[in-house]
Design an enzyme around this catalytic site. Structure first.
Site, PDB file in Angstrom:
ATOM      1  N   THR A 198      43.924  42.143  39.670  1.00 32.30           N
ATOM      2  CA  THR A 198      44.950  41.372  40.372  1.00 32.30           C
ATOM      3  C   THR A 198      44.817  41.528  41.878  1.00 32.30           C
ATOM      4  O   THR A 198      43.982  42.282  42.373  1.00 32.30           O
ATOM      5  CB  THR A 198      46.351  41.816  39.910  1.00 32.30           C
ATOM      6  N   TYR A 199      45.679  40.821  42.588  1.00 29.60           N
ATOM      7  CA  TYR A 199      45.619  40.753  44.051  1.00 29.60           C
ATOM      8  C   TYR A 199      45.575  42.144  44.678  1.00 29.60           C
ATOM      9  O   TYR A 199      46.461  42.973  44.423  1.00 29.60           O
ATOM     10  CB  TYR A 199      46.843  39.989  44.560  1.00 29.60           C
TER      11      TYR A 199
END
Length: 442
Positions: free
Chosen positions: A174-175
């Protein structure tokens, strides 16, 4: 926001989570403040000092106080005066015990001789307590950068670049530019799909397959049971702009990754798996004994349930403090035999340990990142209001900019690396003498 993180999201759940943009005006204003401060402080002050002294002298609202913290550490190291110390160590049949440190060698030699003459110790205290240890928190960017630096020597910028590739190209994490170590309740329903994705391993298989990857067994244990969550890693209130760094539901192909990408991916996956495992449970055993009128102590652990430690079996991927363990550490993890108060134990050997007190450790990128995240301890004044503000704003810089700040300090020849340690240059010392005190304060 998991839809934007490379995973899948129910459109209805996504639309229900939308909020009015006006709720985020403060984020815009904060960014605008930082931009204007960079112009007022960074660009103007850099031009001023460069013109005054005929060379490029970079000054910044984050860069200069960061450099000042390194200067403070350097000054503490130079001012430090090491002192010798001595301690006696007793060896029994099954374990060892240590005594208090002494500054005088003659006194310690006398104690060693008296212990040898006594030949035995009388147990005065035995305590057994069952304790549990929760897994370390999920990664945010700064904690991941710190650990990657400690474990692999990667720079903060290098780790961020690797993370960005895993996020953008491989879409398996994820980010990365997040300052939160928690996930929201909306992510919980997707946990099993994420486990299946990383369990499959080097080659894509069906979502329900057990897979053949390095995480197959670890993830399989969790997939086969109901997912247990708690507030140590699921808390909507502690999720800021983005949640913690975790795997996505994208199936993994490890053979498509570089060696560096595999290492960072492995760190994130194991941390994600560990928070889903039960606590590490052990029995803490401690004893105290008297020999020649002096107190000696020892402690040890008896593992009851490995819990999340199974995830890190044969690895060394858990967080450590900046300070390394001293000689007494080896007395803490030994296995102590059954004993009781009043028992007399035969001493097999007595030795004297010698050492010298150590100065504060020089900054590495890992510890400098930690200092930027929590710079209050480097404030010379006891300004409680300023300390509170630093705490609320998350320290110097943001998780997304700290790596660039450190890189710029290197590229500006204000800092240099010797091994893994950060050292100041003469240019940095000159700059810190020239800039006003206000620019040096965190």
């Amino acid at each position: 926001m998991d839809f934007l993180n490379g995973g899948q999201c129910d459109p209805r759940r996504f639309s229900e989570a939308l909020k009015p943009s006006t709720e985020y005006d403060a984020l815009y204003n904060a960014a605008l403040c930082r931009e204007r401060a960079d112009w007022i402080v960074g660009i103007n002050a850099t031009r001023l000092f460069s013109c005054l002294y005929g060379q490029t002298l970079n000054v910044g609202r984050v860069m200069t106080p960061t450099l000042a913290m390194v200067v403070m550490r350097d000054a503490a190291i130079r001012a430090f005066k090491p002192e010798p110390f001595y301690s006696a160590e007793l060896k029994f049949r099954d374990f060892q015990a240590g005594g208090e440190r002494m500054k005088e060698k003659v006194e310690e030699e006398k104690l060693v001789a008296e212990c040898c003459q006594a030949g035995s110790a009388i147990i005065t205290k035995v305590e057994r307590k069952e304790k549990s240890e929760k897994p370390p928190a999920l990664f945010d960017l700064t904690s991941l950068q710190r650990e990657a630096n400690q474990k692999y020597g990667y720079s903060a910028k290098q780790t961020l670049n690797i993370m960005q590739r895993l996020y953008e190209n491989h879409k398996v994490l994820t980010y990365p530019r997040t300052d939160s170590r928690y996930i929201g309740k909306d992510i919980v329903p997707t946990i099993k799909e994420r486990l299946k994705a990383c369990a499959v391993g080097p080659y894509r298989k069906l979502a329900g397959a057990c897979g053949t990857g390095p995480y197959r067994k670890l993830a399989g244990v969790l997939i086969s049971k109901p997912i247990q969550t708690n507030r140590s890693f699921v808390d909507d209130k502690k999720v800021s702009d983005h949640h913690a760094i975790i795997p996505t539901e994208q199936f993994v192909q490890l053979d498509h990754m570089t060696n560096e990408e595999r290492k960072i991916y492995d760190m994130v996956v194991r941390r994600f798996l560990s928070v889903l495992y039960p606590p590490f449970v052990y029995e803490q055993v401690s004893m105290e004994g008297i020999v020649a009128g002096e107190l000696f102590a020892a402690s040890g652990k008896v593992v009851k349930s490995a819990g999340w430690k199974d995830v890190y079996e044969n690895t060394d991927d858990t967080e450590e403090d900046e300070d390394t363990a001293d000689d007494a550490q080896k007395l803490k993890d030994q296995k102590l035999p059954q004993m009781k108060k009043g028992e007399r134990l035969h001493i097999e050997n007595v030795s004297m340990n010698t050492g010298r007190t150590k100065p504060p450790a020089r900054f590495t990128e890992a510890t400098l990142l930690a200092a930027m995240e929590n710079p209050v301890r480097y404030m010379e004044s006891h300004d409680t209001k300023a300390a509170k503000t630093l705490g609320e704003t998350g320290g110097l810089g943001t998780v997304a900019t700290r790596a660039d700040i450190i890189e710029k300090l290197f590229n500006s020849f204000l800092m240099e690396k010797k091994g893994n340690e950060i050292h100041l240059t003469s240019k940095a010392k000159q700059l810190l003498e020239l800039v006003p005190e206000e620019l040096r304060k965190p």
